[in-house]
Design an enzyme around this catalytic site. Structure first.
Site, PDB file in Angstrom:
ATOM      1  N   MET A 138      -6.385   4.718   2.794  1.00  0.00           N
ATOM      2  CA  MET A 138      -5.653   4.356   1.661  1.00  0.00           C
ATOM      3  C   MET A 138      -4.344   4.011   1.916  1.00  0.00           C
ATOM      4  SD  MET A 138      -8.328   4.286   0.152  1.00  0.00           S
ATOM      5  CE  MET A 138      -9.622   4.965   1.231  1.00  0.00           C
ATOM      6  N   CYS A 139      -3.692   4.014   3.224  1.00  0.00           N
ATOM      7  CA  CYS A 139      -2.081   3.624   3.485  1.00  0.00           C
ATOM      8  C   CYS A 139      -2.074   2.312   3.413  1.00  0.00           C
ATOM      9  CB  CYS A 139      -1.865   4.242   4.761  1.00  0.00           C
ATOM     10  SG  CYS A 139      -0.027   4.412   4.711  1.00  0.00           S
ATOM     11  N   HIS A 140      -1.142   1.622   2.557  1.00  0.00           N
ATOM     12  CA  HIS A 140      -1.001   0.330   2.741  1.00  0.00           C
ATOM     13  C   HIS A 140      -0.300  -0.289   3.924  1.00  0.00           C
ATOM     14  CE1 HIS A 140      -1.055   1.030  -1.729  1.00  0.00           C
ATOM     15  NE2 HIS A 140      -1.375   0.037  -1.674  1.00  0.00           N
ATOM     16  N   MET A 198       4.916   7.896   5.372  1.00  0.00           N
ATOM     17  CA  MET A 198       3.667   7.968   6.191  1.00  0.00           C
ATOM     18  C   MET A 198       4.099   7.574   7.508  1.00  0.00           C
ATOM     19  SD  MET A 198       2.322  10.162   4.493  1.00  0.00           S
ATOM     20  CE  MET A 198       1.241  10.837   5.618  1.00  0.00           C
ATOM     21  N   GLU A 199       4.775   6.420   7.521  1.00  0.00           N
ATOM     22  CA  GLU A 199       5.085   5.735   8.991  1.00  0.00           C
ATOM     23  C   GLU A 199       6.033   6.546   9.569  1.00  0.00           C
ATOM     24  OE1 GLU A 199       3.208   2.506   6.269  1.00  0.00           O
ATOM     25  OE2 GLU A 199       4.563   4.314   5.995  1.00  0.00           O
ATOM     26  N   ASP A 236       1.607  14.984  25.993  1.00  0.00           N
ATOM     27  CA  ASP A 236       1.103  14.306  27.364  1.00  0.00           C
ATOM     28  C   ASP A 236       1.827  14.262  28.422  1.00  0.00           C
ATOM     29  OD1 ASP A 236      -1.603  12.935  28.135  1.00  0.00           O
ATOM     30  OD2 ASP A 236      -0.186  11.307  28.007  1.00  0.00           O
TER      31      ASP A 236
END
Length: 178
Positions: A95-97, A131-132, A146
């Site tokens: 649901m993230c644009h 969110m980004e 890593d």
């Protein structure tokens, strides 16, 4: 509300033109998941900054500083990973644009037993970019892990002192387009 630089800062409760605090935005009345319709909102200039850190052993930090990690340049690789994650957030968070990213800044602070990553994301659009920024931080720190995991493993193959911590949004601003 304004910050020290005079920019408008969004309140934590959401946009003034957004939903009421007790209104669910990602589900329908029937309980189905939906993407929020932002089509009626005006385009605005937005910026979000997130920060987090990875705790590492002192010898690993020394190897990062001395560019002695066998996989290559840890911070350069993590920077690419962070930027790629920012650009692909809409593909990993439901649901993230998909938003137009206008700028990404990554800053690494290599400290005694940790690497702190700050990711600033800017966009011009109808929805924010927190969110980004968070995706950039978490992926960037995972890339660090890593790259250094051989140096961090103990004799049983575990990572007793390695941890990603303190991931948070530290700034969120929104201003009208001039």
């Amino acid at each position: 509300m304004s910050d020290d630089a005079g920019r408008d800062v969004e309140a934590d409760a959401g946009d003034a033109d957004g939903p009421e605090p007790d209104e669910l935005t990602h589900t329908t009345e029937a309980g189905d998941v939906q993407m929020v319709d932002v089509g009626g909102k005006p385009d605005t200039a937005r910026r979000a900054v997130a920060r987090g850190e990875i705790r590492l052993g002192a010898s690993t930090i020394a190897a990062i500083r001395g560019d002695e990690i066998g996989k290559g340049d840890v911070l350069a690789t993590a920077r690419v990973g962070a930027i790629q994650a920012v650009k692909h957030t809409w593909e990993t968070i439901p649901m993230c644009h998909q938003i137009p990213i206008t700028n990404v800044e990554t800053t690494f602070d290599v400290r005694d037993e940790r690497v702190v990553l700050t990711v600033a994301v800017e966009t011009t659009g109808k929805t924010g970019c927190e969110m980004e920024a968070l995706e950039g931080v978490t992926t960037g720190l995972n890339v660090v892990w890593d790259m250094v995991k051989a140096a961090e493993k103990d004799d049983s193959g575990r990572y007793p002192g390695t941890a990603v911590e303190g991931v948070e949004v530290v700034e969120k601003t929104k201003r009208p387009i001039e």
